[in-house]
Design a protein around this motif. Structure first.
Motif, PDB file in Angstrom:
ATOM      1  N   GLU A  79       0.854  -1.113  -0.170  1.00 53.72           N
ATOM      2  CA  GLU A  79      -0.175  -0.142   0.013  1.00 53.72           C
ATOM      3  C   GLU A  79       0.936   1.293   0.196  1.00 53.72           C
ATOM      4  N   PHE A  80       2.148   1.155   0.438  1.00 56.26           N
ATOM      5  CA  PHE A  80       3.272   2.124   0.440  1.00 56.26           C
ATOM      6  C   PHE A  80       3.645   2.322  -0.771  1.00 56.26           C
ATOM      7  N   ARG A  81       3.596   3.516  -1.634  1.00 57.78           N
ATOM      8  CA  ARG A  81       4.062   3.397  -3.066  1.00 57.78           C
ATOM      9  C   ARG A  81       5.360   3.237  -3.226  1.00 57.78           C
ATOM     10  N   ARG A  82       6.203   3.827  -2.243  1.00 63.02           N
ATOM     11  CA  ARG A  82       7.666   3.791  -2.423  1.00 63.02           C
ATOM     12  C   ARG A  82       8.066   2.264  -2.246  1.00 63.02           C
ATOM     13  N   ILE A  83       7.433   1.271  -1.535  1.00 60.39           N
ATOM     14  CA  ILE A  83       7.567   0.120  -1.454  1.00 60.39           C
ATOM     15  C   ILE A  83       7.245  -0.835  -2.671  1.00 60.39           C
ATOM     16  N   ALA A  84       6.138  -0.445  -3.013  1.00 61.16           N
ATOM     17  CA  ALA A  84       5.391  -1.299  -4.343  1.00 61.16           C
ATOM     18  C   ALA A  84       6.141  -0.992  -5.578  1.00 61.16           C
ATOM     19  N   THR A  85       6.796   0.132  -5.909  1.00 62.46           N
ATOM     20  CA  THR A  85       7.570   0.606  -6.965  1.00 62.46           C
ATOM     21  C   THR A  85       9.113   0.481  -7.079  1.00 62.46           C
ATOM     22  N   ARG A  86       9.596   0.467  -5.696  1.00 61.72           N
ATOM     23  CA  ARG A  86      11.079   0.106  -5.560  1.00 61.72           C
ATOM     24  C   ARG A  86      11.887   1.338  -5.866  1.00 61.72           C
ATOM     25  N   TYR A  87      11.495   2.554  -5.291  1.00 60.09           N
ATOM     26  CA  TYR A  87      11.888   3.742  -5.639  1.00 60.09           C
ATOM     27  C   TYR A  87      13.472   3.835  -4.961  1.00 60.09           C
ATOM     28  N   ASP A  88      13.922   3.276  -3.993  1.00 58.19           N
ATOM     29  CA  ASP A  88      15.252   2.861  -3.317  1.00 58.19           C
ATOM     30  C   ASP A  88      16.107   2.544  -4.400  1.00 58.19           C
ATOM     31  N   LYS A  89      17.309   3.158  -4.280  1.00 58.01           N
ATOM     32  CA  LYS A  89      18.319   2.528  -5.339  1.00 58.01           C
ATOM     33  C   LYS A  89      19.323   1.757  -4.607  1.00 58.01           C
ATOM     34  N   THR A  90      19.498   1.600  -3.259  1.00 57.89           N
ATOM     35  CA  THR A  90      20.353   0.353  -2.569  1.00 57.89           C
ATOM     36  C   THR A  90      19.221  -0.352  -1.904  1.00 57.89           C
ATOM     37  N   ASP A  91      20.028  -1.705  -1.722  1.00 60.71           N
ATOM     38  CA  ASP A  91      19.342  -2.751  -0.711  1.00 60.71           C
ATOM     39  C   ASP A  91      18.867  -2.163   0.386  1.00 60.71           C
ATOM     40  N   GLU A  92      20.034  -1.467   1.101  1.00 65.36           N
ATOM     41  CA  GLU A  92      20.103  -1.165   2.438  1.00 65.36           C
ATOM     42  C   GLU A  92      18.918   0.098   2.664  1.00 65.36           C
ATOM     43  N   SER A  93      18.688   0.913   1.594  1.00 63.06           N
ATOM     44  CA  SER A  93      17.668   1.985   1.957  1.00 63.06           C
ATOM     45  C   SER A  93      16.221   1.215   1.605  1.00 63.06           C
ATOM     46  N   PHE A  94      16.209   0.200   0.866  1.00 61.87           N
ATOM     47  CA  PHE A  94      14.938  -0.327   0.506  1.00 61.87           C
ATOM     48  C   PHE A  94      14.843  -1.194   1.979  1.00 61.87           C
ATOM     49  N   LYS A  95      15.620  -1.944   2.646  1.00 62.97           N
ATOM     50  CA  LYS A  95      15.394  -2.742   3.764  1.00 62.97           C
ATOM     51  C   LYS A  95      15.063  -1.768   4.955  1.00 62.97           C
ATOM     52  N   ALA A  96      15.799  -0.443   4.902  1.00 66.41           N
ATOM     53  CA  ALA A  96      15.333   0.551   5.884  1.00 66.41           C
ATOM     54  C   ALA A  96      13.797   1.087   5.868  1.00 66.41           C
ATOM     55  N   MET A  97      13.376   1.076   4.430  1.00 69.16           N
ATOM     56  CA  MET A  97      11.836   1.486   4.243  1.00 69.16           C
ATOM     57  C   MET A  97      11.075   0.221   4.560  1.00 69.16           C
ATOM     58  N   ILE A  98      11.372  -0.874   4.460  1.00 72.96           N
ATOM     59  CA  ILE A  98      10.512  -1.961   4.935  1.00 72.96           C
ATOM     60  C   ILE A  98      10.277  -2.157   6.362  1.00 72.96           C
ATOM     61  N   HIS A  99      11.378  -1.827   7.104  1.00 71.71           N
ATOM     62  CA  HIS A  99      11.534  -1.691   8.635  1.00 71.71           C
ATOM     63  C   HIS A  99      10.519  -0.577   9.052  1.00 71.71           C
ATOM     64  N   LEU A 100      10.722   0.738   8.310  1.00 69.47           N
ATOM     65  CA  LEU A 100       9.852   1.866   8.821  1.00 69.47           C
ATOM     66  C   LEU A 100       8.350   1.441   8.552  1.00 69.47           C
ATOM     67  N   VAL A 101       8.163   0.893   7.275  1.00 70.43           N
ATOM     68  CA  VAL A 101       6.755   0.599   7.089  1.00 70.43           C
ATOM     69  C   VAL A 101       6.355  -0.594   8.057  1.00 70.43           C
ATOM     70  N   GLY A 102       6.949  -1.384   8.464  1.00 72.84           N
ATOM     71  CA  GLY A 102       6.657  -2.186   9.358  1.00 72.84           C
ATOM     72  C   GLY A 102       6.261  -1.715  10.716  1.00 72.84           C
ATOM     73  N   ILE A 103       7.140  -0.649  11.161  1.00 74.03           N
ATOM     74  CA  ILE A 103       6.777   0.196  12.428  1.00 74.03           C
ATOM     75  C   ILE A 103       5.314   0.689  12.291  1.00 74.03           C
ATOM     76  N   VAL A 104       5.228   1.486  11.148  1.00 73.97           N
ATOM     77  CA  VAL A 104       3.878   2.157  10.943  1.00 73.97           C
ATOM     78  C   VAL A 104       2.882   1.085  10.935  1.00 73.97           C
ATOM     79  N   LEU A 105       2.971  -0.031  10.436  1.00 77.15           N
ATOM     80  CA  LEU A 105       1.602  -0.914  10.484  1.00 77.15           C
ATOM     81  C   LEU A 105       1.721  -1.440  11.804  1.00 77.15           C
ATOM     82  N   ALA A 106       2.732  -1.673  12.550  1.00 79.78           N
ATOM     83  CA  ALA A 106       2.328  -2.179  14.016  1.00 79.78           C
ATOM     84  C   ALA A 106       1.844  -1.211  14.894  1.00 79.78           C
ATOM     85  N   THR A 107       2.065   0.145  14.628  1.00 81.35           N
ATOM     86  CA  THR A 107       1.412   1.130  15.454  1.00 81.35           C
ATOM     87  C   THR A 107      -0.043   1.392  15.065  1.00 81.35           C
ATOM     88  N   ARG A 108      -0.648   1.044  14.043  1.00 83.37           N
ATOM     89  CA  ARG A 108      -1.988   1.328  13.589  1.00 83.37           C
ATOM     90  C   ARG A 108      -3.015   0.624  14.522  1.00 83.37           C
TER      91      ARG A 108
END
Length: 108
Positions: A79-108
Motif C-alpha cells: 500500500e506504500f507506493r515507495r515499497i510497491a515501486t521500489r524507488y530506493d536505489k540501494t538494498d540498504e535503503s529499501f530494507k530501511a523502508m521495509i522496517h519503517l513501514v513495519g513500524i507504521v503498520l504495527a502502530t496502527r
C-alpha cells in the motif's frame, strides 16, 4: 527469477541453509523434486496438489490457511507506493523502508 523461468527453480537456493518444520506454498510449487527435498529435511510440505496429478497427495488445509496471513502482510506493505515501486536505489535503503513501514503498520 526472470520472467521466462518458473519460480520453483529458485526454491532450492532459498531454502539451502534454513531450518524449518513446514513449507507453505501454493500449487505452483507442487513438484516431486521440491517434495523430495522437504522429505529429506524432515519438513512437512503444505502444498495443495495440482489438478493434473495422477495420484492425489494429502494437504493440511487448516495449516495452509496461515499462508493467507503472509499474503495479507505483503498487500499491506505494498500500500506504500515507495515499497510497491521500489524507488530506493540501494538494498540498504529499501530494507530501511521495509522496517519503517513495519513500524507504521504495527502502530496502527
Amino acid at each position: 527469477m526472470p520472467g521466462q523461468r518458473h519460480d520453483s527453480v529458485g526454491v532450492a537456493p532459498l531454502l539451502k541453509d534454513l531450518d524449518f518444520a513446514a513449507l507453505l506454498a501454493d500449487k505452483a510449487f507442487d513438484s516431486d523434486v521440491i517434495r523430495a527435498d522437504l522429505d529429506d529435511r524432515g519438513a512437512v510440505a503444505v502444498i495443495p496438489p495440482k489438478a493434473n496429478r495422477a495420484v492425489g497427495i494429502p494437504c493440511d488445509f487448516e495449516m495452509y490457511k496461515w499462508r493467507h496471513l503472509v499474503e495479507n502482510l505483503f498487500c499491506k506493505i505494498k500500500e506504500f507506493r515507495r515499497i510497491a515501486t521500489r524507488y530506493d536505489k540501494t538494498d540498504e535503503s529499501f530494507k530501511a523502508m521495509i522496517h519503517l513501514v513495519g513500524i507504521v503498520l504495527a502502530t496502527r
